[in-house]
Design an enzyme around this catalytic site. Structure first.
Site, PDB file in Angstrom:
ATOM      1  N   ARG A 250      -3.473  -9.803   5.177  1.00 13.76           N
ATOM      2  CA  ARG A 250      -3.889  -9.931   3.775  1.00 13.76           C
ATOM      3  C   ARG A 250      -2.729  -9.435   2.915  1.00 13.76           C
ATOM      4  O   ARG A 250      -2.378  -8.256   2.988  1.00 13.76           O
ATOM      5  CB  ARG A 250      -5.151  -9.093   3.557  1.00 13.76           C
ATOM      6  CG  ARG A 250      -5.738  -9.176   2.171  1.00 13.76           C
ATOM      7  CD  ARG A 250      -6.994  -8.297   2.088  1.00 13.76           C
ATOM      8  NE  ARG A 250      -7.588  -8.367   0.760  1.00 13.76           N
ATOM      9  CZ  ARG A 250      -7.197  -7.622  -0.259  1.00 13.76           C
ATOM     10  NH1 ARG A 250      -6.237  -6.748  -0.121  1.00 13.76           N
ATOM     11  NH2 ARG A 250      -7.774  -7.756  -1.442  1.00 13.76           N
TER      12      ARG A 250
ATOM     13  N   LYS B  85       0.832  -1.211   0.000  1.00 12.95           N
ATOM     14  CA  LYS B  85       0.000   0.000   0.000  1.00 12.95           C
ATOM     15  C   LYS B  85       0.861   1.253   0.000  1.00 12.95           C
ATOM     16  O   LYS B  85       2.041   1.214   0.336  1.00 12.95           O
ATOM     17  CB  LYS B  85      -0.958  -0.023   1.198  1.00 12.95           C
ATOM     18  CG  LYS B  85      -2.114  -0.976   0.938  1.00 12.95           C
ATOM     19  CD  LYS B  85      -3.236  -0.837   1.926  1.00 12.95           C
ATOM     20  CE  LYS B  85      -4.366  -1.786   1.546  1.00 12.95           C
ATOM     21  NZ  LYS B  85      -5.336  -1.958   2.620  1.00 12.95           N
TER      22      LYS B  85
END
Ligand code: 9MG
Length: 259
Positions: free
Chosen positions: A239, A204
């Protein structure tokens, strides 16, 4: 939890043989690397991403779930906010609902009440298209905790027992870099809610930002470090895109934690 994005190639609108084949190869690789759950998504939730129709999302994810289920016993999660996709994915063989909108779409609570599977409720401030414009909190951990308490209450009122719920603070979903860092550092404060915590940091932009605006291809080591911090601060599920590297790192965390 390994990420399997089922988004179309440039020759089709999703569901082609080539896409299904590529998805099965990626599942095989993740299994060889030690994945525990595979999260299948047919609509990008990235900032600025285009919305996908219900029909298109169904056509992308359902054949892939059926194909994986026919070959592998690995637990499958469906990453969607649409009630019809939740229902169809579970019927096709998925085992868990991962909803970045925390069942706030119309009909999602009722559909999930009728499905006997765990549900991940993720926090997001705003909508994917605009969420990074000016995120604001009084205290990000307290505000996200209040959101969780409200969504847990809504689930219970709809007939979803608390023990089916997993909570996710939603890294990067309507958060500045400082909000994300505060959430990661104080992740253990969510443990008072008594539910498993899922964390998604993999590749991210917060990892890129800490690494002097590193592009996505260079975020592996930062992502693994993020997964380790999350696990040490109480996350039960991480995740990730890079399953093998993360599994190795989490084995070390568990070896130390289980002493
Ligand atoms: C679908 N998706 C993208 N990022 C995510 C995150 O951080 N958590 C969960 N639960 N789902 C995510």
């Amino acid at each position: 939890m390994g990420i399997l994005n089922v988004t179309p190639d440039s020759f089709s609108d999703g569901g082609s043989f080539q896409e299904q084949d590529a998805a099965l190869h990626r599942v095989e690789k993740m299994l060889a690397e030690g994945v525990d759950i595979i999260d299948i998504g047919g609509e990008s939730t990235r900032p600025g991403a285009q919305a996908v129709s219900e029909q298109a999302e169904l056509e992308r994810v359902v054949p892939v779930i059926e194909a994986i289920r026919a070959r592998f016993a690995v637990p499958l999660s469906i990453d969607t906010s649409k009630p019809a996709v939740m229902q169809a994915a579970i019927t096709a063989g998925a085992d868990l609902v991962n909803d970045v909108c925390a069942l706030q779409a119309e009909g999602a609570l009722n559909v999930c009440a009728s499905l006997d599977v765990p549900i991940c409720l993720m926090h997001m401030q705003g909508q994917p298209r605009t969420m990074q414009q000016a995120p604001q909190y009084h205290d990000v951990v307290q505000d996200v905790s209040q959101f969780f308490a409200a969504r847990i209450a809504a689930c219970e009122a709809a007939g979803i027992v608390r023990s089916r719920l997993i909570l996710d603070p939603g890294f990067g979903f309507g958060k500045t870099l400082q909000h994300n860092i505060d959430l990661l550092r104080r992740l253990d404060e969510f443990s008072v809610l008594g539910l498993p915590i899922l964390v998604g940091l993999s590749r991210k932009s917060m990892i890129g930002a800490v690494l002097d605006h590193r592009p996505v291809e260079g975020r592996l080591h930062g992502s693994v470090a993020g997964a380790v911090i999350a696990a040490m601060n109480g996350a039960s599920i991480v995740r990730v895109h890079d399953v093998g590297a993360t599994v190795d790192a989490i084995k070390l965390v568990n070896a130390v934690a289980n002493q």
